[in-house]
Enzyme design. Sequence first.
Site, PDB file in Angstrom:
ATOM      1  N   TYR A   1     -21.374   1.746 -65.726  1.00 52.64           N
ATOM      2  CA  TYR A   1     -21.660   3.128 -66.678  1.00 52.64           C
ATOM      3  C   TYR A   1     -21.283   2.833 -67.980  1.00 52.64           C
ATOM      4  CZ  TYR A   1     -21.322   5.014 -61.938  1.00 52.64           C
ATOM      5  OH  TYR A   1     -21.630   5.296 -60.449  1.00 52.64           O
TER       6      TYR A   1
ATOM      7  N   ASN B   1     -29.087  13.349 -61.104  1.00 51.62           N
ATOM      8  CA  ASN B   1     -30.176  12.570 -60.985  1.00 51.62           C
ATOM      9  C   ASN B   1     -30.932  13.299 -59.823  1.00 51.62           C
ATOM     10  OD1 ASN B   1     -32.434  10.879 -60.861  1.00 51.62           O
ATOM     11  ND2 ASN B   1     -31.259   9.188 -60.359  1.00 51.62           N
TER      12      ASN B   1
ATOM     13  N   CYS C   1     -30.227   4.960 -60.033  1.00 47.84           N
ATOM     14  CA  CYS C   1     -28.898   5.296 -60.303  1.00 47.84           C
ATOM     15  C   CYS C   1     -27.991   4.478 -59.617  1.00 47.84           C
ATOM     16  CB  CYS C   1     -28.504   6.473 -60.479  1.00 47.84           C
ATOM     17  SG  CYS C   1     -29.015   7.529 -58.778  1.00 47.84           S
TER      18      CYS C   1
END
Length: 153
Positions: A71, A94, A102
Amino acid sequence: MLHHLQRRFPDGAERAPPEPIARVVGMIARLFGGESVDFLGVKLALDGAAPFEREVYREALAIPCGETRTYGELAAAIGSPGAARAVGRALGRNPIPIIIPCHRIVAADGRSGGFSAPGGVSTKMRLLQIERARRGAEPTLFDDLGWATAPGA
């Protein structure tokens, strides 16, 4: 729900999806079959996403199949170092997981981090296994164990 569908499609006939959708469905099927697939060329409608979210999604799309980023690395890549939590929140919203991958973003400590798509973290781990993703750029002794069993999973 069924009543709504019957009103909308009274003849009950199934129709083939439009070509762009059929192409993406085929790409997802190839990905699930273990093929390295890149969704960069897919036209996405992200009008409902905030500008920061669109930046996060664009950078996530650039992560090659079989690779991961943290991240924090993703935050730095979009010019927002220190915004790892904000990146995580954006990824949690998302709208099209798998296409915007992701699942390829993991926590800095080597753990999975979250995954908001159906199946949660179990789905994320399975996708990373299908892609034969590594935890880092260099191979390790534990790569063949998979994400669910390797240290830091």
